[in-house]
Write a protein that holds these residues in place. Structure first.
Motif, PDB file in Angstrom:
ATOM      1  N   PRO A   1      13.252  -2.417 -25.048  1.00  0.00           N
ATOM      2  CA  PRO A   1      12.901  -2.109 -23.664  1.00  0.00           C
ATOM      3  C   PRO A   1      11.428  -1.701 -23.561  1.00  0.00           C
ATOM      4  O   PRO A   1      10.818  -1.303 -24.548  1.00  0.00           O
ATOM      5  CB  PRO A   1      13.819  -0.935 -23.312  1.00  0.00           C
ATOM      6  CG  PRO A   1      14.155  -0.313 -24.608  1.00  0.00           C
ATOM      7  CD  PRO A   1      14.158  -1.422 -25.611  1.00  0.00           C
ATOM      8  N   PRO A   2      10.860  -1.775 -22.361  1.00  0.00           N
ATOM      9  CA  PRO A   2       9.474  -1.357 -22.218  1.00  0.00           C
ATOM     10  C   PRO A   2       9.335   0.140 -22.508  1.00  0.00           C
ATOM     11  O   PRO A   2      10.171   0.947 -22.095  1.00  0.00           O
ATOM     12  CB  PRO A   2       9.137  -1.661 -20.759  1.00  0.00           C
ATOM     13  CG  PRO A   2      10.377  -2.148 -20.123  1.00  0.00           C
ATOM     14  CD  PRO A   2      11.429  -2.296 -21.158  1.00  0.00           C
ATOM     15  N   GLY A   3       8.303   0.494 -23.230  1.00  0.00           N
ATOM     16  CA  GLY A   3       8.074   1.896 -23.572  1.00  0.00           C
ATOM     17  C   GLY A   3       8.839   2.371 -24.789  1.00  0.00           C
ATOM     18  O   GLY A   3       8.914   3.570 -25.041  1.00  0.00           O
ATOM     19  N   ALA A   4       9.425   1.455 -25.556  1.00  0.00           N
ATOM     20  CA  ALA A   4      10.220   1.854 -26.719  1.00  0.00           C
ATOM     21  C   ALA A   4       9.402   2.606 -27.769  1.00  0.00           C
ATOM     22  O   ALA A   4       9.887   3.589 -28.321  1.00  0.00           O
ATOM     23  CB  ALA A   4      10.902   0.638 -27.335  1.00  0.00           C
ATOM     24  N   PRO A   5       8.158   2.193 -28.079  1.00  0.00           N
ATOM     25  CA  PRO A   5       7.387   2.968 -29.069  1.00  0.00           C
ATOM     26  C   PRO A   5       7.132   4.406 -28.629  1.00  0.00           C
ATOM     27  O   PRO A   5       7.167   5.326 -29.450  1.00  0.00           O
ATOM     28  CB  PRO A   5       6.077   2.186 -29.211  1.00  0.00           C
ATOM     29  CG  PRO A   5       6.414   0.799 -28.790  1.00  0.00           C
ATOM     30  CD  PRO A   5       7.463   0.943 -27.734  1.00  0.00           C
ATOM     31  N   ALA A   6       6.901   4.621 -27.342  1.00  0.00           N
ATOM     32  CA  ALA A   6       6.679   5.983 -26.849  1.00  0.00           C
ATOM     33  C   ALA A   6       7.949   6.827 -26.981  1.00  0.00           C
ATOM     34  O   ALA A   6       7.887   7.995 -27.383  1.00  0.00           O
ATOM     35  CB  ALA A   6       6.216   5.953 -25.399  1.00  0.00           C
ATOM     36  N   ILE A   7       9.097   6.227 -26.687  1.00  0.00           N
ATOM     37  CA  ILE A   7      10.365   6.946 -26.814  1.00  0.00           C
ATOM     38  C   ILE A   7      10.633   7.278 -28.271  1.00  0.00           C
ATOM     39  O   ILE A   7      11.062   8.393 -28.605  1.00  0.00           O
ATOM     40  CB  ILE A   7      11.515   6.107 -26.208  1.00  0.00           C
ATOM     41  CG1 ILE A   7      11.338   5.980 -24.702  1.00  0.00           C
ATOM     42  CG2 ILE A   7      12.868   6.724 -26.530  1.00  0.00           C
ATOM     43  CD1 ILE A   7      12.273   4.993 -24.059  1.00  0.00           C
ATOM     44  N   GLN A   8      10.354   6.324 -29.174  1.00  0.00           N
ATOM     45  CA  GLN A   8      10.560   6.574 -30.598  1.00  0.00           C
ATOM     46  C   GLN A   8       9.650   7.675 -31.113  1.00  0.00           C
ATOM     47  O   GLN A   8      10.068   8.495 -31.942  1.00  0.00           O
ATOM     48  CB  GLN A   8      10.340   5.289 -31.395  1.00  0.00           C
ATOM     49  CG  GLN A   8      11.437   4.278 -31.212  1.00  0.00           C
ATOM     50  CD  GLN A   8      11.133   2.968 -31.915  1.00  0.00           C
ATOM     51  OE1 GLN A   8       9.986   2.693 -32.263  1.00  0.00           O
ATOM     52  NE2 GLN A   8      12.167   2.152 -32.103  1.00  0.00           N
ATOM     53  N   SER A   9       8.414   7.728 -30.623  1.00  0.00           N
ATOM     54  CA  SER A   9       7.513   8.790 -31.083  1.00  0.00           C
ATOM     55  C   SER A   9       7.980  10.153 -30.592  1.00  0.00           C
ATOM     56  O   SER A   9       7.907  11.145 -31.329  1.00  0.00           O
ATOM     57  CB  SER A   9       6.077   8.517 -30.643  1.00  0.00           C
ATOM     58  OG  SER A   9       5.957   8.609 -29.240  1.00  0.00           O
ATOM     59  N   VAL A  10       8.501  10.236 -29.368  1.00  0.00           N
ATOM     60  CA  VAL A  10       9.027  11.514 -28.852  1.00  0.00           C
ATOM     61  C   VAL A  10      10.250  11.942 -29.660  1.00  0.00           C
ATOM     62  O   VAL A  10      10.391  13.112 -30.031  1.00  0.00           O
ATOM     63  CB  VAL A  10       9.357  11.392 -27.348  1.00  0.00           C
ATOM     64  CG1 VAL A  10      10.150  12.598 -26.864  1.00  0.00           C
ATOM     65  CG2 VAL A  10       8.098  11.229 -26.533  1.00  0.00           C
ATOM     66  N   VAL A  11      11.134  10.998 -29.966  1.00  0.00           N
ATOM     67  CA  VAL A  11      12.325  11.323 -30.755  1.00  0.00           C
ATOM     68  C   VAL A  11      11.936  11.771 -32.158  1.00  0.00           C
ATOM     69  O   VAL A  11      12.511  12.729 -32.702  1.00  0.00           O
ATOM     70  CB  VAL A  11      13.297  10.121 -30.799  1.00  0.00           C
ATOM     71  CG1 VAL A  11      14.401  10.333 -31.815  1.00  0.00           C
ATOM     72  CG2 VAL A  11      13.887   9.878 -29.422  1.00  0.00           C
ATOM     73  N   ASN A  12      10.940  11.126 -32.759  1.00  0.00           N
ATOM     74  CA  ASN A  12      10.487  11.536 -34.092  1.00  0.00           C
ATOM     75  C   ASN A  12       9.886  12.936 -34.073  1.00  0.00           C
ATOM     76  O   ASN A  12      10.100  13.725 -35.000  1.00  0.00           O
ATOM     77  CB  ASN A  12       9.477  10.529 -34.636  1.00  0.00           C
ATOM     78  CG  ASN A  12      10.143   9.250 -35.073  1.00  0.00           C
ATOM     79  OD1 ASN A  12      11.322   9.235 -35.403  1.00  0.00           O
ATOM     80  ND2 ASN A  12       9.390   8.165 -35.075  1.00  0.00           N
TER      81      ASN A  12
END
Length: 111
Positions: free
Chosen positions: A34-45
């Protein structure tokens, strides 16, 4: 003919019609992030890192509290430190199990 009956008949007629491409099969779209997936992954990390550091802080804080309580004969602090140590071990176990379960669901999602 009543309106609900007419709607059911229309819906069943539409479902029986072949799709516009003519082969009768619905194409399966490819897997796409989905759009913005890298940003979501960085927040989760970042949140995982904070949780891990908090668990380690609870463990070492429990060691300090238990040691101080035993050294200065303050039983409440000693018991609290022991509870903190056991709680941190339980949280570490849940943290590890949760990571494994989420990875298992994520890897089997495409099947």
């Amino acid at each position: 003919m009543s309106l609900p009956h007419m709607l059911v008949e229309t819906q069943s007629w539409l479902l029986q019609q072949p799709p516009p491409d003519g082969d009768g099969l619905i194409p399966e779209p490819g897997i796409q992030a989905p759009p913005g997936a890298p940003a979501i992954q960085s927040v989760v990390n970042i949140l995982r890192w904070i949780a891990g550091v908090s668990i380690m802080g609870l463990f070492f804080g429990g060691i300090v509290a238990a040691t101080a309580g035993r050294l200065w004969d303050h039983h409440g602090s000693g018991r609290l430190g022991a509870r903190m140590i056991v709680g941190s071990l339980a949280l570490a176990l849940l943290f590890g199990i949760g990571y494994t379960v989420v990875n298992q669901f994520a890897s089997s999602g495409g099947a």
